[in-house]
Design a protein around this motif. Sequence first.
Motif, PDB file in Angstrom:
ATOM      1  N   ALA A 211       0.846  -1.211   0.000  1.00 41.27           N
ATOM      2  CA  ALA A 211       0.000   0.000   0.000  1.00 41.27           C
ATOM      3  C   ALA A 211       0.874   1.252   0.000  1.00 41.27           C
ATOM      4  O   ALA A 211       0.550   2.239  -0.660  1.00 41.27           O
ATOM      5  CB  ALA A 211      -0.942  -0.009   1.195  1.00 41.27           C
ATOM      6  N   TYR A 212       2.002   1.224   0.720  1.00 40.67           N
ATOM      7  CA  TYR A 212       2.941   2.353   0.678  1.00 40.67           C
ATOM      8  C   TYR A 212       3.472   2.545  -0.746  1.00 40.67           C
ATOM      9  O   TYR A 212       3.526   3.665  -1.262  1.00 40.67           O
ATOM     10  CB  TYR A 212       4.124   2.110   1.620  1.00 40.67           C
ATOM     11  CG  TYR A 212       3.876   2.442   3.084  1.00 40.67           C
ATOM     12  CD1 TYR A 212       3.880   3.767   3.520  1.00 40.67           C
ATOM     13  CD2 TYR A 212       3.669   1.448   4.029  1.00 40.67           C
ATOM     14  CE1 TYR A 212       3.678   4.082   4.859  1.00 40.67           C
ATOM     15  CE2 TYR A 212       3.463   1.751   5.374  1.00 40.67           C
ATOM     16  CZ  TYR A 212       3.468   3.074   5.783  1.00 40.67           C
ATOM     17  OH  TYR A 212       3.260   3.385   7.099  1.00 40.67           O
ATOM     18  N   HIS A 213       3.889   1.436  -1.367  1.00 44.00           N
ATOM     19  CA  HIS A 213       4.424   1.540  -2.730  1.00 44.00           C
ATOM     20  C   HIS A 213       3.368   2.087  -3.695  1.00 44.00           C
ATOM     21  O   HIS A 213       3.628   3.017  -4.456  1.00 44.00           O
ATOM     22  CB  HIS A 213       4.893   0.162  -3.218  1.00 44.00           C
ATOM     23  CG  HIS A 213       6.128  -0.338  -2.528  1.00 44.00           C
ATOM     24  ND1 HIS A 213       6.325  -1.663  -2.202  1.00 44.00           N
ATOM     25  CD2 HIS A 213       7.233   0.304  -2.097  1.00 44.00           C
ATOM     26  CE1 HIS A 213       7.499  -1.802  -1.609  1.00 44.00           C
ATOM     27  NE2 HIS A 213       8.068  -0.625  -1.529  1.00 44.00           N
ATOM     28  N   PHE A 214       2.171   1.502  -3.654  1.00 45.73           N
ATOM     29  CA  PHE A 214       1.122   1.937  -4.586  1.00 45.73           C
ATOM     30  C   PHE A 214       0.783   3.414  -4.360  1.00 45.73           C
ATOM     31  O   PHE A 214       0.621   4.190  -5.294  1.00 45.73           O
ATOM     32  CB  PHE A 214      -0.147   1.087  -4.405  1.00 45.73           C
ATOM     33  CG  PHE A 214       0.049  -0.373  -4.705  1.00 45.73           C
ATOM     34  CD1 PHE A 214       0.825  -0.792  -5.784  1.00 45.73           C
ATOM     35  CD2 PHE A 214      -0.551  -1.353  -3.917  1.00 45.73           C
ATOM     36  CE1 PHE A 214       1.007  -2.146  -6.070  1.00 45.73           C
ATOM     37  CE2 PHE A 214      -0.374  -2.701  -4.191  1.00 45.73           C
ATOM     38  CZ  PHE A 214       0.395  -3.103  -5.265  1.00 45.73           C
ATOM     39  N   GLN A 215       0.684   3.789  -3.094  1.00 48.08           N
ATOM     40  CA  GLN A 215       0.327   5.169  -2.758  1.00 48.08           C
ATOM     41  C   GLN A 215       1.367   6.159  -3.292  1.00 48.08           C
ATOM     42  O   GLN A 215       1.035   7.168  -3.903  1.00 48.08           O
ATOM     43  CB  GLN A 215       0.178   5.304  -1.240  1.00 48.08           C
ATOM     44  CG  GLN A 215      -0.093   6.724  -0.769  1.00 48.08           C
ATOM     45  CD  GLN A 215      -1.392   7.292  -1.328  1.00 48.08           C
ATOM     46  OE1 GLN A 215      -2.468   6.747  -1.060  1.00 48.08           O
ATOM     47  NE2 GLN A 215      -1.305   8.346  -2.127  1.00 48.08           N
ATOM     48  N   ALA A 216       2.647   5.851  -3.072  1.00 46.91           N
ATOM     49  CA  ALA A 216       3.704   6.771  -3.498  1.00 46.91           C
ATOM     50  C   ALA A 216       3.739   6.912  -5.016  1.00 46.91           C
ATOM     51  O   ALA A 216       3.886   8.022  -5.547  1.00 46.91           O
ATOM     52  CB  ALA A 216       5.059   6.299  -2.990  1.00 46.91           C
ATOM     53  N   PHE A 217       3.606   5.794  -5.728  1.00 48.16           N
ATOM     54  CA  PHE A 217       3.683   5.891  -7.192  1.00 48.16           C
ATOM     55  C   PHE A 217       2.419   6.521  -7.773  1.00 48.16           C
ATOM     56  O   PHE A 217       2.471   7.190  -8.800  1.00 48.16           O
ATOM     57  CB  PHE A 217       3.987   4.518  -7.811  1.00 48.16           C
ATOM     58  CG  PHE A 217       5.423   4.111  -7.578  1.00 48.16           C
ATOM     59  CD1 PHE A 217       6.457   4.806  -8.187  1.00 48.16           C
ATOM     60  CD2 PHE A 217       5.746   3.075  -6.714  1.00 48.16           C
ATOM     61  CE1 PHE A 217       7.788   4.467  -7.959  1.00 48.16           C
ATOM     62  CE2 PHE A 217       7.077   2.729  -6.478  1.00 48.16           C
ATOM     63  CZ  PHE A 217       8.097   3.433  -7.103  1.00 48.16           C
ATOM     64  N   PHE A 218       1.289   6.346  -7.121  1.00 47.16           N
ATOM     65  CA  PHE A 218       0.071   7.023  -7.575  1.00 47.16           C
ATOM     66  C   PHE A 218       0.194   8.535  -7.359  1.00 47.16           C
ATOM     67  O   PHE A 218      -0.203   9.334  -8.206  1.00 47.16           O
ATOM     68  CB  PHE A 218      -1.153   6.463  -6.822  1.00 47.16           C
ATOM     69  CG  PHE A 218      -2.428   6.732  -7.541  1.00 47.16           C
ATOM     70  CD1 PHE A 218      -2.876   5.857  -8.519  1.00 47.16           C
ATOM     71  CD2 PHE A 218      -3.176   7.864  -7.286  1.00 47.16           C
ATOM     72  CE1 PHE A 218      -4.045   6.106  -9.216  1.00 47.16           C
ATOM     73  CE2 PHE A 218      -4.339   8.127  -7.973  1.00 47.16           C
ATOM     74  CZ  PHE A 218      -4.776   7.245  -8.933  1.00 47.16           C
ATOM     75  N   PHE A 219       0.750   8.905  -6.242  1.00 53.65           N
ATOM     76  CA  PHE A 219       1.019  10.310  -5.896  1.00 53.65           C
ATOM     77  C   PHE A 219       1.888  10.944  -6.982  1.00 53.65           C
ATOM     78  O   PHE A 219       1.630  12.039  -7.469  1.00 53.65           O
ATOM     79  CB  PHE A 219       1.726  10.305  -4.537  1.00 53.65           C
ATOM     80  CG  PHE A 219       2.023  11.649  -3.925  1.00 53.65           C
ATOM     81  CD1 PHE A 219       1.105  12.274  -3.081  1.00 53.65           C
ATOM     82  CD2 PHE A 219       3.251  12.275  -4.127  1.00 53.65           C
ATOM     83  CE1 PHE A 219       1.390  13.486  -2.467  1.00 53.65           C
ATOM     84  CE2 PHE A 219       3.549  13.494  -3.522  1.00 53.65           C
ATOM     85  CZ  PHE A 219       2.608  14.100  -2.697  1.00 53.65           C
ATOM     86  N   TYR A 220       2.911  10.205  -7.379  1.00 57.86           N
ATOM     87  CA  TYR A 220       3.838  10.685  -8.419  1.00 57.86           C
ATOM     88  C   TYR A 220       3.129  10.872  -9.769  1.00 57.86           C
ATOM     89  O   TYR A 220       3.381  11.844 -10.487  1.00 57.86           O
ATOM     90  CB  TYR A 220       4.994   9.697  -8.552  1.00 57.86           C
ATOM     91  CG  TYR A 220       5.692   9.697  -9.883  1.00 57.86           C
ATOM     92  CD1 TYR A 220       6.557  10.738 -10.250  1.00 57.86           C
ATOM     93  CD2 TYR A 220       5.494   8.655 -10.789  1.00 57.86           C
ATOM     94  CE1 TYR A 220       7.187  10.741 -11.481  1.00 57.86           C
ATOM     95  CE2 TYR A 220       6.131   8.645 -12.016  1.00 57.86           C
ATOM     96  CZ  TYR A 220       6.962   9.686 -12.366  1.00 57.86           C
ATOM     97  OH  TYR A 220       7.574   9.682 -13.579  1.00 57.86           O
TER      98      TYR A 220
END
Length: 287
Positions: free
Chosen positions: A146-155
């Motif tokens: 969820a951290y990974h998905f969140q950060a890349f979605f943010f980007y």
Amino acid sequence: MPSNRVVILRNRVCPYCRIDLSPGNESTEHVVGRKFVPKGTLENQWNLILKACDNCNGNKADLEDDISAITMQPDVSGQHFGSHPQLAKDAAHKATKASSRHTGKAVGDSQPNLVVKGELAKGVSVTFNFTGQAVISPERAFDLAAYHFQAFFFYLTFNPGDGCGPELPGVYAEIQAVSKRDWGNDVARAFMARTRSWEPQLVFTTASGHFRLAIRKHPDKQMWSLATEWNENYRVMALCGEESDLREFMSGLPAMGGEVYRGADGSTLIARTEKQLATEDDDLFAP
Ligand SMILES: [Zn+2]
């Protein structure tokens, strides 16, 4: 597909918990953790660097610690899942240095033992001992993913003007966290087949193959598929979006199945044969 350079975001809110960042509460965050993958494999390769609050940064680092160590370990026959020379070195080091959050012991001493006792015939009892690999709790795997998905979605939709990016839209639904021996199970195959034609938003492989991620959007609905792979060994699949769309998608997934064995003491054991996925059938991260 991003190029082989690092992207640095000048963000002003934590991409994970959304608090405003200030020099007193922020730290630099490598979204693909440098120690999460074999040492040196991120050199001259794509990564996302941003700022996160100290709290989220610390929580993510804690998740990365044992999950990295476990995903680098070889299988029960001693065979490593990837062929990179640094992988075996780091795996041996981490087997003694990182502790499994599941057993509280060093990862190298955390192989589970399952003892099954039964009676073949009257008076003839048998005992089977199974030894497996150290186990990642799926809960922790979904949290890290969820951290990974969140950060890349943010980007993906970052606005440099206000230093903000969006949250993962709607609801986050966990589909599966699974190790390589079982990447071809029915649910994983159905997930891959049903999201294959969705629009790729961000699909990449970095760290010499030790980190992969795919975010795809449904062509008509507000629904995204999320998948990541760690150290050529472990995958997490999830969805986010409108709850009703997610429910409909998930109700169409097959059941995992398995044989149920009942012991005389009322205990049950569900056994299912793991299904491998042939390389030519694998397009979860195909661009
Ligand atoms: Zn935060």
